[in-house]
Design a protein around this motif. Structure first.
Motif, PDB file in Angstrom:
ATOM      1  N   UNK A   1       9.773 -12.963 -37.390  1.00 53.67           N
ATOM      2  CA  UNK A   1       8.338 -12.760 -37.631  1.00 53.67           C
ATOM      3  C   UNK A   1       7.546 -14.066 -37.438  1.00 53.67           C
ATOM      4  N   UNK A   2       8.133 -15.189 -37.829  1.00 54.81           N
ATOM      5  CA  UNK A   2       7.446 -16.467 -37.592  1.00 54.81           C
ATOM      6  C   UNK A   2       7.219 -16.655 -36.090  1.00 54.81           C
TER       7      UNK A   2
ATOM      8  N   UNK B   1       3.671 -16.293 -31.164  1.00 58.49           N
ATOM      9  CA  UNK B   1       3.449 -15.668 -29.856  1.00 58.49           C
ATOM     10  C   UNK B   1       2.177 -14.812 -29.831  1.00 58.49           C
ATOM     11  N   UNK B   2       1.655 -14.496 -31.034  1.00 57.83           N
ATOM     12  CA  UNK B   2       0.513 -13.585 -31.117  1.00 57.83           C
ATOM     13  C   UNK B   2       0.907 -12.124 -31.107  1.00 57.83           C
ATOM     14  N   UNK B   3       2.122 -11.787 -31.617  1.00 67.53           N
ATOM     15  CA  UNK B   3       2.647 -10.418 -31.536  1.00 67.53           C
ATOM     16  C   UNK B   3       2.799  -9.727 -32.886  1.00 67.53           C
ATOM     17  N   UNK B   4       2.329 -10.316 -33.969  1.00 72.33           N
ATOM     18  CA  UNK B   4       2.549  -9.704 -35.286  1.00 72.33           C
ATOM     19  C   UNK B   4       1.614  -8.521 -35.499  1.00 72.33           C
ATOM     20  N   UNK B   5       2.033  -7.598 -36.354  1.00 71.48           N
ATOM     21  CA  UNK B   5       1.153  -6.483 -36.725  1.00 71.48           C
ATOM     22  C   UNK B   5       0.080  -6.930 -37.728  1.00 71.48           C
ATOM     23  N   UNK B   6       0.267  -8.107 -38.309  1.00 70.09           N
ATOM     24  CA  UNK B   6      -0.797  -8.724 -39.117  1.00 70.09           C
ATOM     25  C   UNK B   6      -1.046 -10.118 -38.550  1.00 70.09           C
ATOM     26  N   UNK B   7      -1.520 -10.130 -37.317  1.00 68.90           N
ATOM     27  CA  UNK B   7      -1.636 -11.380 -36.574  1.00 68.90           C
ATOM     28  C   UNK B   7      -2.717 -12.294 -37.153  1.00 68.90           C
ATOM     29  N   UNK B   8      -2.333 -13.528 -37.408  1.00 73.49           N
ATOM     30  CA  UNK B   8      -3.286 -14.544 -37.835  1.00 73.49           C
ATOM     31  C   UNK B   8      -3.801 -15.250 -36.572  1.00 73.49           C
ATOM     32  N   UNK B   9      -5.098 -15.154 -36.352  1.00 76.77           N
ATOM     33  CA  UNK B   9      -5.676 -15.712 -35.127  1.00 76.77           C
ATOM     34  C   UNK B   9      -5.408 -17.205 -35.039  1.00 76.77           C
TER      35      UNK B   9
ATOM     36  N   UNK C   1       0.807  -6.154 -46.132  1.00 76.64           N
ATOM     37  CA  UNK C   1       1.257  -6.462 -44.776  1.00 76.64           C
ATOM     38  C   UNK C   1       2.189  -5.371 -44.250  1.00 76.64           C
ATOM     39  N   UNK C   2       3.040  -4.857 -45.118  1.00 73.64           N
ATOM     40  CA  UNK C   2       3.968  -3.802 -44.693  1.00 73.64           C
ATOM     41  C   UNK C   2       3.222  -2.566 -44.217  1.00 73.64           C
ATOM     42  N   UNK C   3       2.124  -2.235 -44.882  1.00 75.86           N
ATOM     43  CA  UNK C   3       1.388  -1.023 -44.502  1.00 75.86           C
ATOM     44  C   UNK C   3       0.773  -1.145 -43.106  1.00 75.86           C
ATOM     45  N   UNK C   4       0.688  -2.368 -42.577  1.00 76.27           N
ATOM     46  CA  UNK C   4       0.176  -2.579 -41.226  1.00 76.27           C
ATOM     47  C   UNK C   4       1.308  -2.603 -40.200  1.00 76.27           C
ATOM     48  N   UNK C   5       2.564  -2.546 -40.667  1.00 82.28           N
ATOM     49  CA  UNK C   5       3.737  -2.647 -39.801  1.00 82.28           C
ATOM     50  C   UNK C   5       4.411  -1.270 -39.731  1.00 82.28           C
ATOM     51  N   UNK C   6       4.266  -0.553 -38.611  1.00 82.39           N
ATOM     52  CA  UNK C   6       4.798   0.825 -38.543  1.00 82.39           C
ATOM     53  C   UNK C   6       6.289   0.905 -38.866  1.00 82.39           C
TER      54      UNK C   6
ATOM     55  N   UNK D   1      -8.458 -16.973 -45.386  1.00 82.78           N
ATOM     56  CA  UNK D   1      -8.242 -18.309 -44.819  1.00 82.78           C
ATOM     57  C   UNK D   1      -7.073 -19.017 -45.491  1.00 82.78           C
ATOM     58  N   UNK D   2      -6.516 -20.004 -44.804  1.00 86.93           N
ATOM     59  CA  UNK D   2      -5.421 -20.782 -45.375  1.00 86.93           C
ATOM     60  C   UNK D   2      -4.069 -20.153 -45.109  1.00 86.93           C
ATOM     61  N   UNK D   3      -3.111 -20.568 -45.897  1.00 89.31           N
ATOM     62  CA  UNK D   3      -1.724 -20.142 -45.696  1.00 89.31           C
ATOM     63  C   UNK D   3      -1.589 -18.620 -45.795  1.00 89.31           C
ATOM     64  N   UNK D   4      -0.737 -18.056 -44.915  1.00 83.19           N
ATOM     65  CA  UNK D   4      -0.462 -16.619 -44.917  1.00 83.19           C
ATOM     66  C   UNK D   4       1.035 -16.396 -45.113  1.00 83.19           C
ATOM     67  N   UNK D   5       1.379 -15.393 -45.954  1.00 75.64           N
ATOM     68  CA  UNK D   5       2.762 -15.172 -46.388  1.00 75.64           C
ATOM     69  C   UNK D   5       3.339 -13.877 -45.816  1.00 75.64           C
ATOM     70  N   UNK D   6       4.554 -13.949 -45.302  1.00 71.96           N
ATOM     71  CA  UNK D   6       5.410 -12.783 -45.025  1.00 71.96           C
ATOM     72  C   UNK D   6       4.656 -11.605 -44.397  1.00 71.96           C
ATOM     73  N   UNK D   7       4.207 -11.811 -43.176  1.00 73.49           N
ATOM     74  CA  UNK D   7       3.309 -10.850 -42.533  1.00 73.49           C
ATOM     75  C   UNK D   7       3.998  -9.590 -42.030  1.00 73.49           C
TER      76      UNK D   7
END
Lengths: 393, 137
Positions: free
Chosen positions: A351-352, A357-365, A174-179, A325-331
């Protein structure tokens, strides 16, 4: 079940730099508050509730309001280490619901990296008090305190280091997707800034058995701010409100004959889920304080995402990645790979909220429900657990 | 001799414990009203709030509940020790204390959960209080 809508997160800001010599901790707090209010479309003078964990230099109950230039009606200086912010959200929810506060502000600022504070491997704490006098002679570092929980968990349940390592692998992905997280690892001179494997974790050096270097959070600068508001105000802010629908607070500590593998989350979690009227199985996003891999492991169990003793299997196979699918951790990459200035609880809430809001760099649809669970103090002895449950509008 | 951080006084709750350590006694408390074992030391019972506590001397025998081996500590007194084992030991009288396991060849291999250990009082290079640590039996 119809969830109460008594207070919402309406603004946020996360300090982007993890090593920042050009700013003080107090400046991080004030500027973050200003930018979080801008994010909400609210004014400086709208703030009537100030929540502060006595962080920064010269902050606290008598310091922050004069520094900011505010005259809040409620001043809450709850300070329980890294989870102070989950506790403060619980209190802001209560104060807003009671009509005592309309706009509540939480903030955090720390220069832990620039000041080279050895949080995990540093010296004695709180000399000359009833706890310190029984602990300081033994040289138990913060890391070995947590490591003793891991050792007992492995003994009781057969949990393996390779399983705990899966947590670090997930958060690094997840970190590698967050600049900002990638920049943090560069600024802190991490080796091998890339996705990592279980083998990478196992081959990193042991800091305190059984915890390896890559199972330990970084020490960074950083901070941020969070703005909460009443439903009336939340309806008019710039972005969709994210509702605080449940909260729980608890303390756990060393007890004669006690079970070190069960944390304060076992108390705070059920309180928060009951208030929210939702079940762990309904949660999309789990933002859980990853000071160390074992912290996450114990709290996944205690919050009810899996049974006690079964977290090893639960995290194996990278099941908690954003694209599964399912639970996602510490995006955001977590404390392990994005930022940890000492008290990470605020970032869990940031981050939660971004996810809902739909603004994460590892956004869960379609993420609708999130849990932020913080841990303050030391997992293997005295610690606080704060659980906050958030719902998208 | 080791040179560990000493307890610091005035501190009323722990003074009697450390005074007893000077005579190689490991002490704990029992509530006279409800029989709860109280440790670490304090002035009240943690189960019922009673102020009637009896201070007793432990036989010093216990079992390792959990442990870790510290490989890195920036405090000079501990940095000089090399790798060392910190542990929670459950004493047979029913109290749990943070301590170190000493007298083992390689703490990463020779310390185990469930291991039986016995207290000993380790003299310090400086400071008047010997430190109670445990050795496998």
């Amino acid at each position: 079940m119809n969830q109460a809508r008594n207070a919402a997160i309406v603004g946020l800001y996360e300090w982007p730099k993890r090593v920042d010599p050009d700013v003080s901790a107090m400046e991080i707090k004030a500027l973050s508050i200003h930018r979080a209010l801008e994010d909400a479309g609210l004014k400086w003078s709208d703030v009537d509730g100030l929540y502060d964990a006595n962080d920064g230099e010269g902050g606290g109950g008598l310091g922050l309001a004069p520094y900011l230039g505010l005259h809040p009606r409620v001043i809450d200086t709850t300070s329980v280490g890294g989870t102070s912010y989950e506790f403060q959200v619980a209190h802001a929810l209560r104060d807003i619901a009671a009509g005592r506060v309309n706009v509540a502000v939480l903030s955090y600022g720390s220069k832990a990296a620039s000041q080279r504070i050895p949080i995990g491997t540093g010296g004695p704490r709180g000399a000359g008090n009833w706890q310190a006098n029984m602990e300081n002679p033994y040289g138990s570092t913060l890391i070995s305190n947590y490591a003793m929980v891991a050792m007992r968990h492995m003994h009781e349940y057969g949990t393996k280091s390779e399983q705990l390592a899966e947590i670090a692998v997930t958060t690094r992905a997840h970190a590698m997707r967050n600049p900002q997280a990638v920049q943090a690892m560069q600024d802190l001179q991490f080796m091998n800034i890339r996705e990592i494997t279980v083998a990478d974790v196992m081959e990193s050096r042991v800091i305190a058995d059984p915890l390896h270097l890559l199972e330990c959070c970084m020490v960074s600068d950083g901070g941020g701010a969070l703005v909460l508001a009443s439903p009336e105000i939340a309806r008019g802010t710039k972005k969709k409100p994210v509702w605080v629908i449940g909260s729980g607070e608890a303390i756990q500590y060393k007890r004669n004959g006690g079970d070190i593998t069960t944390s304060a989350a076992a108390q705070s979690g059920p309180r928060a889920f009951a208030e929210a009227g939702v079940a762990p199985s309904e949660i999309d996003i789990a933002m859980i304080y990853d000071s160390f891999t074992i912290t996450v492991a114990v709290m996944l169990e205690d919050l009810g995402f899996c049974k006690k003793g079964e977290v090893g299997d639960f995290v194996t196979g990278q099941n908690l990645r954003w694209d599964r699918p399912g639970l996602t951790l510490n995006t955001d990459g977590g404390g392990l790979s994005s930022n940890h200035p000492g008290m990470r609880g605020l970032f869990l809430l940031l981050e939660a909220t971004r996810q809902l809001r739909g603004e994460s760099t590892s956004q869960v649809a379609g993420a609708k429900l999130a849990v932020a669970h913080g841990n303050g103090g030391m997992l293997g002895s005295t610690h606080a657990g704060g659980t906050v449950i958030l719902a998208a509008d | 001799m080791p040179n560990r951080p000493q307890p610091m006084f005035p501190e009323h709750d722990t003074q009697a414990f450390w005074d007893a350590a000077k005579t190689s006694q490991l002490t704990y408390q029992v509530c006279k009203d409800c029989s709860t074992v109280v440790f670490s030391p304090r002035a009240h019972c943690t189960d019922c709030g009673s102020e009637n506590l009896d201070r007793r001397v432990s036989k010093g025998a216990g079992t390792v509940y959990t442990y870790s081996v510290v490989r890195q500590n920036r405090v000079p007194a501990f940095a000089e020790m090399g790798a060392y084992a910190v542990a929670y030991v459950d004493l047979d009288e029913g109290f749990r204390m943070l301590t170190n396991i000493v007298g083992v060849g390689d703490p990463t291999k020779d310390v185990h959960i469930g291991q039986r250990v016995q207290v000993e009082f380790e003299a310090q290079d400086s400071g008047e209080y010997p430190i109670p640590v445990f050795r496998p039996v």
